[in-house]
Write an enzyme that holds these catalytic residues in place. Structure first.
Site, PDB file in Angstrom:
ATOM      1  N   GLY A  12       0.780  -1.230   0.000  1.00 54.31           N
ATOM      2  CA  GLY A  12       0.000   0.000   0.000  1.00 54.31           C
ATOM      3  C   GLY A  12       0.811   1.278   0.000  1.00 54.31           C
ATOM      4  CB  SER A  13       4.228   2.265  -1.080  1.00 56.42           C
ATOM      5  OG  SER A  13       4.282   1.866  -2.435  1.00 56.42           O
ATOM      6  CG  ASN A  14       1.780   3.893  -5.739  1.00 54.88           C
ATOM      7  OD1 ASN A  14       2.181   5.030  -5.954  1.00 54.88           O
ATOM      8  ND2 ASN A  14       2.383   2.825  -6.234  1.00 54.88           N
ATOM      9  CE  LYS A  65     -11.288 -11.524 -12.762  1.00 57.05           C
ATOM     10  NZ  LYS A  65     -10.225 -10.864 -13.540  1.00 57.05           N
ATOM     11  CG  MET A  90      -0.806  -7.513  -7.348  1.00 59.03           C
ATOM     12  SD  MET A  90      -0.023  -6.328  -8.486  1.00 59.03           S
ATOM     13  CE  MET A  90       0.932  -7.438  -9.497  1.00 59.03           C
ATOM     14  NE  ARG A  91      -7.700 -11.270  -7.007  1.00 57.10           N
ATOM     15  CZ  ARG A  91      -7.374 -12.481  -7.384  1.00 57.10           C
ATOM     16  NH1 ARG A  91      -7.628 -12.901  -8.572  1.00 57.10           N
ATOM     17  NH2 ARG A  91      -6.801 -13.309  -6.557  1.00 57.10           N
ATOM     18  CB  ILE A  93     -10.863  -4.592 -13.920  1.00 53.68           C
ATOM     19  CG1 ILE A  93      -9.974  -3.903 -12.874  1.00 53.68           C
ATOM     20  CG2 ILE A  93     -12.322  -4.154 -13.770  1.00 53.68           C
ATOM     21  CD1 ILE A  93     -10.341  -4.147 -11.436  1.00 53.68           C
ATOM     22  CG  ASN A 107      -3.451  -0.056 -13.446  1.00 54.50           C
ATOM     23  OD1 ASN A 107      -3.332  -0.269 -12.241  1.00 54.50           O
ATOM     24  ND2 ASN A 107      -2.698  -0.667 -14.344  1.00 54.50           N
ATOM     25  CG  HIS A 109       2.000  -0.836 -16.149  1.00 48.51           C
ATOM     26  ND1 HIS A 109       1.783  -2.104 -15.640  1.00 48.51           N
ATOM     27  CD2 HIS A 109       3.033  -0.947 -17.021  1.00 48.51           C
ATOM     28  CE1 HIS A 109       2.646  -2.942 -16.192  1.00 48.51           C
ATOM     29  NE2 HIS A 109       3.411  -2.257 -17.029  1.00 48.51           N
TER      30      HIS A 109
END
Length: 195
Positions: A12-14, A65, A90-91, A93, A107, A109
């Protein structure tokens, strides 16, 4: 003020950089919810410390999902979320969320897309020997890191940089540039311009 949900899977740094920007007033938005697919992830504790509501789930406990994304949609609607910010989620959408929030899922990246999509993008760039990599902020579509690009910021790789050095530089840029870009999106007056 726009209401965002942050999706994250890890440390969770971002997430923390976005929280800090909101608390400082440099990002004028409300973090309405954290969605996390790993209940034990450190980001969950960060959200609790910041008094941000948390919804965690384990994907393997659901038949598909579509089932868990329907549950997430209900959480987002209950929290009156305007848009979704992915911060180390890390999934991929799926269609359920994409249809519920068209052009409203953003997102981050860690490469200059379209170069080095997918997992371990920093390592891919480092091993390829490129001199410049960076970060890309983009809208999410059904592909992997293929949605329309909102903003990019370059990061130089020097000859004596280790992989750790490059990762550190990328994260430093992410923590500044992601909240700044989200603020620009939040300042957009009309929904049409937000898409």
């Amino acid at each position: 003020m726009k209401r965002m949900a942050i999706f994250a899977s890890g440390t969770g740094s971002n997430f923390q950089a976005i929280v800090d920007a909101v608390q400082k007033g440099s990002l004028q938005a409300t973090i309405a919810l954290l969605i996390c697919d790993k209940p034990e992830a450190p980001v969950v504790e960060k959200a609790k410390r910041a008094n941000i509501p948390v919804f965690t789930f384990k994907p393997k406990e659901f038949a598909s999902k579509a089932v868990f994304e329907s549950l997430i949609c209900k959480q987002l609607q209950d929290a009156k979320v305007d848009f979704i910010v992915l911060a180390g989620y890390m999934r991929l959408i799926g269609p359920t969320l994409l249809q519920a929030y068209p052009n409203k899922i953003i997102n981050l990246h860690p490469s200059l897309l379209p170069a080095f999509p997918g997992k371990e993008a920093i390592k891919q760039a480092f091993q390829a020997g490129v001199k410049i990599t960076g970060i890309t902020i983009h809208y999410v579509d059904e592909g992997m890191d293929t949605g329309p690009i909102i903003a990019q910021e370059a990061v130089a790789i020097h000859d004596d940089d280790t992989l750790f050095d490059v990762e550190r530089k990328i994260h430093q840029v992410e923590h500044i540039f992601y909240p700044q870009t989200l603020q620009k999106l939040c300042l957009t007056e009309y929904e049409e311009e937000f898409t």
